[in-house]
Design an enzyme around this catalytic site. Structure first.
Site, short mmCIF file in Angstrom:
data_model
loop_
_atom_site.label_atom_id
_atom_site.label_comp_id
_atom_site.label_asym_id
_atom_site.label_seq_id
_atom_site.Cartn_x
_atom_site.Cartn_y
_atom_site.Cartn_z
N GLY A 107 11.75 0.28 5.49
CA GLY A 107 10.83 -0.36 5.44
C GLY A 107 9.45 -1.51 4.96
O GLY A 107 10.41 -2.29 5.63
N PHE A 116 7.63 -6.07 0.82
CA PHE A 116 7.18 -7.09 1.38
C PHE A 116 8.78 -8.11 1.92
O PHE A 116 8.23 -8.85 2.87
CB PHE A 116 7.63 -8.23 -0.30
CG PHE A 116 6.48 -8.04 -1.00
CD1 PHE A 116 5.23 -8.53 -0.86
CD2 PHE A 116 6.39 -7.37 -1.90
CE1 PHE A 116 4.27 -9.08 -2.01
CE2 PHE A 116 5.01 -7.24 -3.21
CZ PHE A 116 4.32 -8.55 -2.79
N GLU A 152 0.10 -4.90 -17.89
CA GLU A 152 -0.98 -4.62 -16.71
C GLU A 152 -2.24 -3.68 -17.04
O GLU A 152 -3.04 -3.93 -16.55
CB GLU A 152 -1.05 -5.43 -15.87
CG GLU A 152 0.46 -7.02 -16.03
CD GLU A 152 0.49 -7.23 -13.66
OE1 GLU A 152 0.91 -8.85 -13.93
OE2 GLU A 152 0.36 -6.24 -13.03
C1 LIG Z 1 3.09 -2.14 -10.30
C2 LIG Z 1 3.61 -2.92 -9.78
C3 LIG Z 1 3.21 -4.05 -10.63
C4 LIG Z 1 3.85 -5.17 -9.78
N1 LIG Z 1 3.70 -6.83 -10.34
C5 LIG Z 1 4.49 -7.96 -9.57
C6 LIG Z 1 4.11 -8.60 -9.97
O1 LIG Z 1 3.12 -8.70 -10.80
N2 LIG Z 1 4.82 -9.68 -9.19
C7 LIG Z 1 6.07 -9.88 -8.14
O2 LIG Z 1 6.51 -10.89 -8.03
N3 LIG Z 1 6.44 -8.28 -8.12
C8 LIG Z 1 5.43 -7.75 -9.10
N4 LIG Z 1 6.33 -5.83 -8.67
C9 LIG Z 1 7.12 -6.09 -8.24
C10 LIG Z 1 7.23 -5.92 -6.67
O3 LIG Z 1 6.35 -5.05 -6.12
C11 LIG Z 1 8.59 -5.49 -5.60
O4 LIG Z 1 9.69 -6.05 -6.26
C12 LIG Z 1 8.75 -4.99 -4.38
O5 LIG Z 1 7.55 -4.54 -4.38
C13 LIG Z 1 9.91 -4.51 -4.01
O6 LIG Z 1 9.35 -5.15 -2.53
P1 LIG Z 1 10.76 -3.91 -1.12
O7 LIG Z 1 10.16 -4.89 -0.23
O8 LIG Z 1 12.10 -4.43 -1.78
O9 LIG Z 1 9.71 -2.77 -1.41
P2 LIG Z 1 8.67 -2.33 -1.57
O10 LIG Z 1 7.61 -3.00 -1.42
O11 LIG Z 1 8.23 -1.08 -2.58
O12 LIG Z 1 8.36 -1.47 -0.21
C14 LIG Z 1 9.64 -0.20 0.08
C15 LIG Z 1 9.26 0.26 1.57
O13 LIG Z 1 9.66 1.42 1.83
C16 LIG Z 1 9.20 2.70 2.76
N5 LIG Z 1 9.66 3.24 2.48
C17 LIG Z 1 10.63 3.67 0.99
N6 LIG Z 1 11.52 5.06 0.75
C18 LIG Z 1 11.36 5.33 2.56
C19 LIG Z 1 11.60 6.07 3.47
N7 LIG Z 1 11.81 6.84 3.21
N8 LIG Z 1 11.54 6.09 4.32
C20 LIG Z 1 10.69 5.25 4.42
N9 LIG Z 1 9.90 4.36 4.16
C21 LIG Z 1 10.04 4.17 3.23
C22 LIG Z 1 8.01 2.32 1.06
O14 LIG Z 1 6.58 3.16 1.81
C23 LIG Z 1 7.81 1.09 0.99
O15 LIG Z 1 6.66 0.25 2.27
C24 LIG Z 1 5.45 -5.35 -9.09
C25 LIG Z 1 5.46 -3.83 -9.35
C26 LIG Z 1 4.82 -2.63 -8.77
C27 LIG Z 1 5.33 -1.10 -9.10
#
Ligand SMILES: Cc1cc2nc3c(=O)[nH]c(=O)nc-3n(C[C@H](O)[C@H](O)[C@H](O)COP(=O)(O)OP(=O)(O)OC[C@H]3O[C@@H](n4cnc5c(N)ncnc54)[C@H](O)[C@@H]3O)c2cc1C
Length: 421
Positions: free
Chosen positions: A12, A15, A171
């Site tokens: 993944g 962030f 938003e």
């Molecule tokens: C519309 C929206 C608005 C938001 N606004 C805010 C905000 O204003 N402030 C804030 O702090 N947070 C906000 N968030 C929350 C924040 O974006 C998430 O908490 C954050 O992105 C989580 O990060 P992560 O790395 O855990 O997951 P993600 O950013 O979701 O990354 C997961 C990664 O895993 C990859 N992946 C998934 N499944 C597979 C698979 N089977 N095989 C290979 N790769 C895969 C995806 O492609 C992705 O790149 C928002 C979320 C959304 C949806």
């Protein structure tokens, strides 16, 4: 002599995954980052992409570009299909299995429609870059269609129902209303704005349940000033291409339903054979390691991390994901170097959301609140810090400054793909 370097496999590139990768830049390990996409998605700005305020490259950043100066890191684009934590190996579609010494599970969350009839087929979720582009293209398509056939207006072609009174729904509703009233009013002067409704539907009694009452009221007023109709205590029962039916039986003619209501941990975690928490998340301790599996770290949205200060499970936020990913990277680097490890401590930057131009809310851990211009400034500062590079920050600042001065949304064009034709 065989290569003695240990391999850290990061699943993944959100962030959390990017945070872990960067934190390992000086560690004596091989880092392999795999994502189903070749880009990192900045989800907090998806609604700005969907409404033409930002362009695709301001919200998605090439993963290979992000690690180009990190000699110990490589990137692969492939969907993960199976994680075997006993065999310490991960399988992918179209890529040979990869064995690991350390695993960072950072696969994020996915949308859930809670079984709402027709939602999977007809709703527009707001979770991925593709979702945001699809919504933008669909909105433009509906206005162009109504421009050619005025009869479509009464059929709800221009009406958007947004589901969910949390930050994503609020938003998006605020941004769509600004796009309609400040841009489409001039783009399509012959189409009646009053029939282009933006309706925000929330099942609970109030929107922004996570904020204090003064911020909830402020947000509702700010939305209504932007002509968003806020409907609380209502649940969407079914979604069809041109109709949204509420549980009360009310039918809203609307060609667009944006789903900002529910998330759950990535479905892949179901195959790990471990007990999951509410919302399909994996519980981890203060070291962010999966209990019983040393060297497997779970971070970001897919993890249920209990805050050491408040004893509450941390929310699914960008800052939690980034900090937890960085912590996992730091812990692995320390372990490999034989250094003392530290428990994870979350540095709360506040809970915040933007409602529209000059309208935002911020609630700090101690309970202090901000709204309006000041809150928008704080929102921008925190979100600029989360963007992966200085180039992305500069791009966002320029686009935001342009829209401040002119209301301009330069991205409101529909680029046809083969699928459209
Ligand atoms: C519309 C929206 C608005 C938001 N606004 C805010 C905000 O204003 N402030 C804030 O702090 N947070 C906000 N968030 C929350 C924040 O974006 C998430 O908490 C954050 O992105 C989580 O990060 P992560 O790395 O855990 O997951 P993600 O950013 O979701 O990354 C997961 C990664 O895993 C990859 N992946 C998934 N499944 C597979 C698979 N089977 N095989 C290979 N790769 C895969 C995806 O492609 C992705 O790149 C928002 C979320 C959304 C949806």
């Amino acid at each position: 002599m065989p290569d003695a370097r240990q391999r850290v496999l990061i699943l993944g590139g959100g962030f959390a995954g990017v945070g872990a990768t960067k934190e390992l830049r000086k560690a004596d390990v091989d880092v392999v980052l795999v994502d189903r996409h070749d880009y990192h998605t900045f989800q907090p700005l998806l609604y700005q992409l969907a409404t033409g305020l930002l362009e695709t490259t301001a919200v998605g950043h090439s993963l290979r570009d992000l690690v180009k100066d990190q000699d110990n890191a490589t990137v692969h684009q492939a969907p993960v299909t199976r994680i075997d934590v006993d065999a310490k190996e991960v399988s992918f579609e179209g890529l040979d299995p990869i064995a690991y010494d350390y695993l960072v599970l950072a696969l994020g969350a996915q949308v859930t429609f809670f079984g709402t009839e027709g939602a999977a087929e007809h709703a527009f979720p707001m979770y991925t870059l593709a979702d945001a582009v699809r919504l933008k293209n669909h909105l433009l398509d509906r206005w162009e269609a109504a421009d050619k056939d005025g009869g479509l207006v009464d059929d709800g072609a221009l009406t958007v129902v947004v589901v969910g009174g949390g930050p994503t729904g609020v938003e998006t509703a605020g941004a769509v209303a600004e796009l309609y009233r400040n841009n489409f009013d001039r783009d399509y002067p012959d189409l009646p704005q009053e029939k282009a409704r933006v309706v925000l539907v929330e099942a609970g009694d109030e929107i922004f349940a996570m904020f204090k009452p003064n911020l909830r009221e402020y947000a509702k007023d700010a939305l209504e000033q932007r002509t968003v109709e806020v409907v609380t205590g209502a649940r969407v029962q079914s979604v069809a291409p041109t109709r949204v039916t509420l549980a009360s039986g009310e039918v809203i003619p609307a060609h667009t339903l944006v789903w900002g209501a529910g998330l759950q941990g990535n479905a892949l975690v179901g195959s790990l054979g471990i007990e999951l928490q509410r919302g399909n998340r994996i519980a981890v301790g203060p070291d962010l390691e999966l209990q019983g599996y040393p060297g497997v770290f779970v971070v970001g949205d897919v993890a249920a991390i209990t805050d050491s200060k408040t004893e509450q499970v941390l929310p699914q936020l960008g800052s939690v994901a980034l900090q937890s990913g960085e912590h996992a990277g730091d812990t692995i680097a320390r372990r490999v170097a034989g250094k003392k490890e530290k428990p994870f401590k979350y540095r709360d930057k506040g809970t915040m959301a933007a409602i529209g131009r000059h309208a935002a809310v911020v609630q700090m851990l101690g309970g202090k609140t901000m709204k309006g211009h000041k809150a928008q400034f704080a929102w921008r500062t925190v979100h600029l810090a989360l963007l992966p590079t200085n180039e992305d920050r500069a791009k966002a600042i320029v686009d935001w400054a342009g829209s401040e001065l002119t209301h301009q949304r330069v991205g409101r064009i529909h680029v046809e793909t083969d699928e459209d034709n």
